[in-house]
Design a protein around this motif. Structure first.
Motif, PDB file in Angstrom:
ATOM      1  N   ALA A  92      12.664  19.438   6.550  1.00 37.99           N
ATOM      2  CA  ALA A  92      12.352  21.176   5.130  1.00 37.99           C
ATOM      3  C   ALA A  92      12.120  20.850   4.113  1.00 37.99           C
ATOM      4  CB  ALA A  92      14.234  20.856   5.035  1.00 37.99           C
ATOM      5  N   LYS A  93      11.327  19.124   3.920  1.00 42.41           N
ATOM      6  CA  LYS A  93      10.881  19.456   2.535  1.00 42.41           C
ATOM      7  C   LYS A  93       9.434  19.981   2.660  1.00 42.41           C
ATOM      8  CE  LYS A  93       8.786  16.246  -0.612  1.00 42.41           C
ATOM      9  NZ  LYS A  93       8.087  14.607  -1.005  1.00 42.41           N
ATOM     10  N   LEU A  94       9.191  19.505   4.220  1.00 39.82           N
ATOM     11  CA  LEU A  94       7.296  20.694   3.874  1.00 39.82           C
ATOM     12  C   LEU A  94       7.888  21.937   3.887  1.00 39.82           C
ATOM     13  CD1 LEU A  94       4.637  20.141   5.243  1.00 39.82           C
ATOM     14  CD2 LEU A  94       5.347  19.929   7.187  1.00 39.82           C
TER      15      LEU A  94
ATOM     16  N   MET B 156       0.704  -0.858   0.270  1.00 38.38           N
ATOM     17  CA  MET B 156      -0.166  -0.199  -0.261  1.00 38.38           C
ATOM     18  C   MET B 156       0.941   1.363   0.054  1.00 38.38           C
ATOM     19  SD  MET B 156      -2.995   1.812   0.226  1.00 38.38           S
ATOM     20  CE  MET B 156      -3.823   2.295   0.955  1.00 38.38           C
ATOM     21  N   TYR B 157       1.982   1.085   0.762  1.00 38.23           N
ATOM     22  CA  TYR B 157       2.741   2.338   0.968  1.00 38.23           C
ATOM     23  C   TYR B 157       3.616   2.280  -0.448  1.00 38.23           C
ATOM     24  CZ  TYR B 157       6.408   5.038   2.753  1.00 38.23           C
ATOM     25  OH  TYR B 157       7.513   6.566   3.413  1.00 38.23           O
ATOM     26  N   GLU B 158       4.115   1.898  -0.906  1.00 35.50           N
ATOM     27  CA  GLU B 158       4.735   1.894  -2.053  1.00 35.50           C
ATOM     28  C   GLU B 158       3.843   2.228  -3.555  1.00 35.50           C
ATOM     29  OE1 GLU B 158       8.067   1.262  -0.273  1.00 35.50           O
ATOM     30  OE2 GLU B 158       7.586   2.509  -2.554  1.00 35.50           O
TER      31      GLU B 158
ATOM     32  N   VAL C 127      17.721  11.429  -0.704  1.00 36.59           N
ATOM     33  CA  VAL C 127      18.515  11.352  -0.343  1.00 36.59           C
ATOM     34  C   VAL C 127      19.055  11.433   0.604  1.00 36.59           C
ATOM     35  CG1 VAL C 127      21.436  12.362  -0.406  1.00 36.59           C
ATOM     36  CG2 VAL C 127      19.752  12.960  -2.437  1.00 36.59           C
ATOM     37  N   LYS C 128      17.565  12.751   1.411  1.00 34.18           N
ATOM     38  CA  LYS C 128      17.857  12.330   2.924  1.00 34.18           C
ATOM     39  C   LYS C 128      18.465  12.714   3.952  1.00 34.18           C
ATOM     40  CE  LYS C 128      13.635   8.734   3.626  1.00 34.18           C
ATOM     41  NZ  LYS C 128      13.868   8.685   1.499  1.00 34.18           N
ATOM     42  N   PRO C 129      19.293  13.827   3.897  1.00 28.47           N
ATOM     43  CA  PRO C 129      20.377  14.595   3.979  1.00 28.47           C
ATOM     44  C   PRO C 129      20.816  14.342   5.574  1.00 28.47           C
ATOM     45  CG  PRO C 129      19.874  16.187   2.846  1.00 28.47           C
ATOM     46  CD  PRO C 129      18.819  14.575   2.764  1.00 28.47           C
TER      47      PRO C 129
ATOM     48  N   PHE D  70       2.089   7.040  -6.880  1.00 27.66           N
ATOM     49  CA  PHE D  70       0.722   7.795  -6.954  1.00 27.66           C
ATOM     50  C   PHE D  70       1.257   9.427  -6.595  1.00 27.66           C
ATOM     51  CE2 PHE D  70      -2.179   5.107 -10.036  1.00 27.66           C
ATOM     52  CZ  PHE D  70      -2.013   4.320  -9.323  1.00 27.66           C
ATOM     53  N   HIS D  71       1.647   9.617  -5.412  1.00 29.24           N
ATOM     54  CA  HIS D  71       2.271  10.658  -5.085  1.00 29.24           C
ATOM     55  C   HIS D  71       2.944  11.061  -6.377  1.00 29.24           C
ATOM     56  CE1 HIS D  71       4.160  13.718  -1.602  1.00 29.24           C
ATOM     57  NE2 HIS D  71       5.045  13.247  -2.887  1.00 29.24           N
ATOM     58  N   VAL D  72       4.341  10.356  -7.173  1.00 26.87           N
ATOM     59  CA  VAL D  72       4.979  11.040  -8.123  1.00 26.87           C
ATOM     60  C   VAL D  72       4.378  10.959  -8.977  1.00 26.87           C
ATOM     61  CG1 VAL D  72       7.545  10.193  -8.700  1.00 26.87           C
ATOM     62  CG2 VAL D  72       7.583   9.724  -6.810  1.00 26.87           C
TER      63      VAL D  72
HETATM   64  C1  HEM Z   1       2.601  18.100  -0.707  1.00 31.01           C
HETATM   65  C2  HEM Z   1       3.218  18.303   0.230  1.00 31.01           C
HETATM   66  C3  HEM Z   1       4.558  16.889  -0.068  1.00 31.01           C
HETATM   67  C4  HEM Z   1       4.276  15.836   0.941  1.00 31.01           C
HETATM   68  C5  HEM Z   1       4.031  16.251   2.633  1.00 31.01           C
HETATM   69  C6  HEM Z   1       4.986  14.705   0.948  1.00 31.01           C
HETATM   70  C7  HEM Z   1       6.055  13.630   1.629  1.00 31.01           C
HETATM   71  C8  HEM Z   1       6.440  12.840   1.510  1.00 31.01           C
HETATM   72  C9  HEM Z   1       6.559  11.318   2.117  1.00 31.01           C
HETATM   73  C10 HEM Z   1       6.390  10.946   3.395  1.00 31.01           C
HETATM   74  C11 HEM Z   1       7.241  10.603   1.111  1.00 31.01           C
HETATM   75  C12 HEM Z   1       8.186   9.157   1.414  1.00 31.01           C
HETATM   76  C13 HEM Z   1       9.745   9.239   1.430  1.00 31.01           C
HETATM   77  C14 HEM Z   1       9.605   7.638   1.261  1.00 31.01           C
HETATM   78  O1  HEM Z   1       9.048   6.982   1.992  1.00 31.01           O
HETATM   79  O2  HEM Z   1      11.245   7.250   0.854  1.00 31.01           O
HETATM   80  C15 HEM Z   1       7.284  11.156  -0.244  1.00 31.01           C
HETATM   81  C16 HEM Z   1       7.612  10.605  -1.618  1.00 31.01           C
HETATM   82  C17 HEM Z   1       8.228  11.222  -2.450  1.00 31.01           C
HETATM   83  N1  HEM Z   1       8.057  12.916  -2.711  1.00 31.01           N
HETATM   84 FE1  HEM Z   1       6.853  13.910  -1.247  1.00 31.01          FE
HETATM   85  N2  HEM Z   1       6.018  14.801  -0.277  1.00 31.01           N
HETATM   86  C18 HEM Z   1       4.928  16.478  -1.080  1.00 31.01           C
HETATM   87  C19 HEM Z   1       5.403  17.285  -2.170  1.00 31.01           C
HETATM   88  C20 HEM Z   1       6.152  16.711  -2.898  1.00 31.01           C
HETATM   89  C21 HEM Z   1       6.371  17.338  -3.770  1.00 31.01           C
HETATM   90  C22 HEM Z   1       6.006  18.592  -3.858  1.00 31.01           C
HETATM   91  C23 HEM Z   1       7.472  17.117  -4.812  1.00 31.01           C
HETATM   92  C24 HEM Z   1       8.055  17.280  -5.611  1.00 31.01           C
HETATM   93  C25 HEM Z   1       8.658  18.347  -6.108  1.00 31.01           C
HETATM   94  C26 HEM Z   1       8.250  15.746  -4.310  1.00 31.01           C
HETATM   95  C27 HEM Z   1       8.825  13.981  -4.514  1.00 31.01           C
HETATM   96  C28 HEM Z   1       8.834  13.519  -4.243  1.00 31.01           C
HETATM   97  C29 HEM Z   1       9.608  11.692  -4.200  1.00 31.01           C
HETATM   98  C30 HEM Z   1      10.550  12.319  -5.782  1.00 31.01           C
HETATM   99  C31 HEM Z   1       9.181  10.496  -3.557  1.00 31.01           C
HETATM  100  C32 HEM Z   1       9.876   9.712  -3.553  1.00 31.01           C
HETATM  101  C33 HEM Z   1      11.391   9.733  -2.149  1.00 31.01           C
HETATM  102  C34 HEM Z   1      11.517   8.103  -2.727  1.00 31.01           C
HETATM  103  O3  HEM Z   1      11.102   6.928  -3.242  1.00 31.01           O
HETATM  104  O4  HEM Z   1      12.420   7.313  -2.066  1.00 31.01           O
HETATM  105  N3  HEM Z   1       7.462  15.316  -2.915  1.00 31.01           N
HETATM  106  N4  HEM Z   1       7.209  12.316  -0.073  1.00 31.01           N
END
Ligand code: HEM
Length: 140
Positions: free
Chosen positions: A83-85, A1-3, A137-139, A8-10
């Motif tokens: 930092a991302k938030l 489910m997480y993956e 990278v999660k630095p 779909f998030h990406v």
């Molecule tokens: C809008 C609010 C956002 C929240 C709350 C959020 C949160 C997250 C979280 C918790 C993950 C999972 C991390 C992991 O499992 O390693 C994730 C994955 C990801 N997010 Fe977001 N994100 C948001 C917006 C964005 C935006 C704007 C971008 C790009 C411009 C982005 C790019 C990504 C990417 C590329 C991944 C996949 C990372 C991986 O597979 O290692 N996210 N996000």
């Protein structure tokens, strides 16, 4: 489910970013179009459809799926996520600013120059680069 949710998030992120990088380009060219001309009216339709049909729904989906990932992955205390938030909140602010400009052009009330929109175009690009590095990278 997480993956699956992350996938779909990406996908939602890609759609949101595509719109955020394209819309200011339309503003740049719209500045050149004469008010009331066929070209200007066409730009209005393109801007409105891009915003309402792609950018807005993609942003909502990015946030909803992203917040699910934070919850399911227990990331709320992670430094990279804070930092991302912050950067994504700035990106959402830029989104709001773009929405105002679509309204200005739609009412033939744009007061900003082409140069202004060319510079504005770089902001979502820089934020996107920083966000992707932070989450992959999660630095810290
Ligand atoms: C809008 C609010 C956002 C929240 C709350 C959020 C949160 C997250 C979280 C918790 C993950 C999972 C991390 C992991 O499992 O390693 C994730 C994955 C990801 N997010 Fe977001 N994100 C948001 C917006 C964005 C935006 C704007 C971008 C790009 C411009 C982005 C790019 C990504 C990417 C590329 C991944 C996949 C990372 C991986 O597979 O290692 N996210 N996000």
């Amino acid at each position: 489910m997480y993956e699956w949710v992350k996938a779909f998030h990406v996908i939602a992120v890609i759609s949101w970013m595509a719109g955020m990088l394209y819309l200011p380009r339309l503003f740049v060219y719209h500045c050149d179009a004469e008010i009331g001309s066929r070209q200007s009216e066409t730009f209005k339709v393109m801007e409105r459809r891009l915003l309402k049909g792609i950018i807005n729904p993609a942003m909502i989906l990015t946030w909803l799926l992203g917040l699910y990932l934070v919850w399911a992955g227990h990331w709320y205390l992670a430094g990279w996520f804070h930092a991302k938030l912050f950067l994504v909140l700035v990106m959402s602010g830029v989104h709001g600013f773009f929405t105002g400009r679509v309204r200005d052009f739609a009412n033939d009330r744009n007061t900003r120059s082409q140069k202004f929109y060319r510079i504005l175009n770089e902001i979502p690009t820089l934020i996107m680069v920083a966000v992707v590095i932070l989450v992959i990278v999660k630095p810290f």
